[in-house]
Design an enzyme around this catalytic site. Structure first.
Site: not given
Ligand code: ADP
Length: 190
Positions: A15, A90, A127, A133, A144
């Site tokens: 996104k 969300r 990632r 992150r 998540r």
């Protein structure tokens, strides 16, 4: 082209990358609540202090905090000709509060970037290895995805029920390919 656009899709769908490109092309600001919250954490603001542990766990920041953060941002002059929302709303409560707060400037169109779960998990783990992150570790990734299914997926029926179209885009392919798909779908959607 529609200019008040919401990007929807699970974590890892790409996104942020696509939203940034589309915002540049449409000349509207890219408003990412994830980016805004991470900035608050780095700056050590009151909001950042409240958000840090919640984000690290993969849970959602309380609705009232996020809603007021976004509505304040949308009062700025650069959103006059539109905006591209990424990561907000969300859940249904955020969507309802946003619709009430924005009245005639609410979302016109939603774009759903679709990627299957096996691919998502491998992307998020990749990632994690590359960028580090802090919410890209195994446990948080699972949380998540779960939060997405429970809280965010209901928006896929919330918006159509209110006359806001949800356009689905295949999120597997190169960044350029996916961007081209998005532009073509938006042109068709007018
Ligand atoms: P993801 O790739 O996981 O979708 P984001 O950058 O959009 O990542 O969000 C990272 C984290 O920031 C979320 O897991 C959540 O803790 C917090 N967050 C972002 N947007 C919202 C929101 N609209 N409401 C509540 N929490 C949010």
């Amino acid at each position: 082209m529609e200019r008040r656009i919401l990007f929807l899709g699970p974590p890892g769908a790409g996104k942020g990358t696509q939203a940034k490109r589309l915002a540049t092309a449409l000349k509207v600001p890219h408003i990412s609540t994830g980016d805004m919250l991470r900035r608050s954490v780095v700056l050590g603001t009151e909001l950042g202090r409240q958000a840090e542990a919640i984000m690290a766990a993969g849970d959602l920041i309380p609705d009232d905090l996020v809603v007021s953060m976004v509505i304040e941002r949308l009062e700025e002059e650069d959103t006059r000709h539109g905006y591209l929302l990424d990561g907000f709303p969300r859940n249904e409560a955020q969507a309802v509060a946003f619709d009430l707060g924005m009245t005639d400037r609410s979302i016109e169109l939603a774009l759903l970037i679709e990627v299957d779960e096996v691919e998502l998990i491998s992307r998020l783990q990749g990632r994690a290895a590359e960028l580090g992150r802090s919410d890209d570790n195994e446990q948080t990734i699972a949380r998540r995805l779960e939060v997405y299914k429970e809280e965010t997926e209901p928006l896929l029926s919330y918006y159509p029920a209110r006359g806001v179209r949800v356009i689905e885009v295949d999120g597997v392919g190169s960044i350029d390919q996916i961007f081209t798909r998005i532009v073509l779908l938006l042109e068709e959607a007018i």
